[in-house]
Design an enzyme around this catalytic site. Structure first.
Site, mmCIF file in Angstrom:
data_model
loop_
_atom_site.group_PDB
_atom_site.id
_atom_site.type_symbol
_atom_site.label_atom_id
_atom_site.label_comp_id
_atom_site.label_asym_id
_atom_site.label_seq_id
_atom_site.Cartn_x
_atom_site.Cartn_y
_atom_site.Cartn_z
ATOM 1 N N SER A 137 -22.109 32.662 -20.935
ATOM 2 C CA SER A 137 -21.731 34.060 -21.113
ATOM 3 C C SER A 137 -21.881 34.508 -22.569
ATOM 4 C CB SER A 137 -20.285 34.286 -20.673
ATOM 5 O OG SER A 137 -20.084 33.808 -19.366
HETATM 6 N N1 SAH Z 1 -18.179 29.815 -18.002
HETATM 7 C C1 SAH Z 1 -19.580 29.428 -18.126
HETATM 8 C C2 SAH Z 1 -20.552 30.489 -17.653
HETATM 9 C C3 SAH Z 1 -20.420 30.757 -16.226
HETATM 10 S S1 SAH Z 1 -21.856 31.252 -15.345
HETATM 11 C C4 SAH Z 1 -19.920 29.020 -19.543
HETATM 12 O O1 SAH Z 1 -19.069 29.139 -20.432
HETATM 13 O O2 SAH Z 1 -21.043 28.552 -19.757
HETATM 14 C C5 SAH Z 1 -21.069 31.167 -13.760
HETATM 15 C C6 SAH Z 1 -20.986 29.787 -13.191
HETATM 16 O O3 SAH Z 1 -20.228 29.885 -11.984
HETATM 17 C C7 SAH Z 1 -22.317 29.189 -12.794
HETATM 18 O O4 SAH Z 1 -22.483 27.946 -13.407
HETATM 19 C C8 SAH Z 1 -22.246 29.073 -11.275
HETATM 20 O O5 SAH Z 1 -22.908 27.949 -10.765
HETATM 21 C C9 SAH Z 1 -20.738 28.965 -11.059
HETATM 22 N N2 SAH Z 1 -20.265 29.337 -9.725
HETATM 23 C C10 SAH Z 1 -20.710 30.331 -8.924
HETATM 24 N N3 SAH Z 1 -19.986 30.361 -7.780
HETATM 25 C C11 SAH Z 1 -19.045 29.374 -7.870
HETATM 26 C C12 SAH Z 1 -18.014 28.900 -7.008
HETATM 27 N N4 SAH Z 1 -17.787 29.456 -5.815
HETATM 28 N N5 SAH Z 1 -17.235 27.877 -7.434
HETATM 29 C C13 SAH Z 1 -17.453 27.302 -8.653
HETATM 30 N N6 SAH Z 1 -18.426 27.690 -9.492
HETATM 31 C C14 SAH Z 1 -19.225 28.727 -9.121
#
Ligand code: SAH
Length: 221
Positions: free
Chosen positions: A72
């Site tokens: 992000s």
């Molecule tokens: N917080 C992260 C960025 C998040 S991007 C950082 O600091 O880098 C969003 C992430 O959520 C992705 O890696 C995606 O695979 C994950 N994601 C999406 N749906 C999800 C779910 N139902 N449970 C857990 N993770 C999920």
């Protein structure tokens, strides 16, 4: 730390501080917490992006991390973190570990961080990375974050870093009374970052903070 490295960090901090100021009217937050700024200085964002993006690691923007996912934008990480109002004794649940960057920021400010990632390769890489960097108070596991982490509940704070169609019930159940939940929710035309506080009766008091863009929270039912 090299002089260039220090310059990069200070440029990022200035950009984040500016974004706080410019969004204050909708977020209600004009000034970033000094502890949060210190955390941004301490967490090496360049270690959380793939080599292909390393030239941009200190830019105030989201970057690809593989598997169609992103790390992000630092301002959004900072804003969401501040909205959680973390205290040193707090236990935090994060949904969407991704690179592990947000988890590291949380780990700098709270007691324990539990983070769930649905893509096994990303979970494994983030876990190894956080270990290597010495974050002993973060646990990462692979799974569908919509179910939360019941064995470690209740949490003082819950942060979802993927866009949800609605607020998953399990996450509200696993939040303590008075605890805060920060989550991007689909509005039909985009996403709305919301901060929610759990009331005595178990309901959520919600406030819209800012329009945002996150990858979708998968695995809905
Ligand atoms: N917080 C992260 C960025 C998040 S991007 C950082 O600091 O880098 C969003 C992430 O959520 C992705 O890696 C995606 O695979 C994950 N994601 C999406 N749906 C999800 C779910 N139902 N449970 C857990 N993770 C999920």
């Amino acid at each position: 730390m090299s002089a260039e490295h220090e310059r990069n960090i200070e440029t990022l901090i200035r950009a984040v501080v500016r974004d706080f100021r410019e969004t204050a009217r909708t977020t209600g937050i004009a000034v970033a917490d000094p502890e949060l700024i210190d955390a941004l200085r301490r967490v090496p964002r360049d270690k959380f992006v793939p080599d292909s993006g390393s030239g941009h690691a200190w830019d105030n923007r989201a970057l690809p991390i593989g598997h169609g996912q992103t790390i992000s934008q630092p301002f959004v990480v900072a804003l969401m973190t501040q909205l959680l109002e973390l205290q040193p004794g707090h236990r935090v649940l994060e949904i969407g570990t991704g690179s592990g960057y947000q988890a590291a920021i949380l780990a700098e400010l709270a007691e324990e961080v539990y983070s769930i990632e649905v893509v096994p390769e990303l979970a494994a890489a983030a876990s190894a990375r956080l270990d290597r960097l010495g974050y002993r108070n973060v646990q990462v596991r692979t799974g569908n974050g919509r179910d939360g982490w019941p064995e470690a509940a209740p949490f003082d704070a819950v942060i979802v870093t993927a866009g949800a169609d609605s607020i998953p019930k399990a996450l509200v159940e696993q939040l303590r009374t008075g605890g805060r939940l920060v989550i991007p929710v689909d509005t039909g035309w985009g996403q709305d970052l919301r901060v929610c506080v759990k009331e005595e009766d178990g309901s959520l008091r919600e406030r819209s903070v800012l329009p945002v863009i996150f990858v979708p929270l998968v695995g809905g039912r």
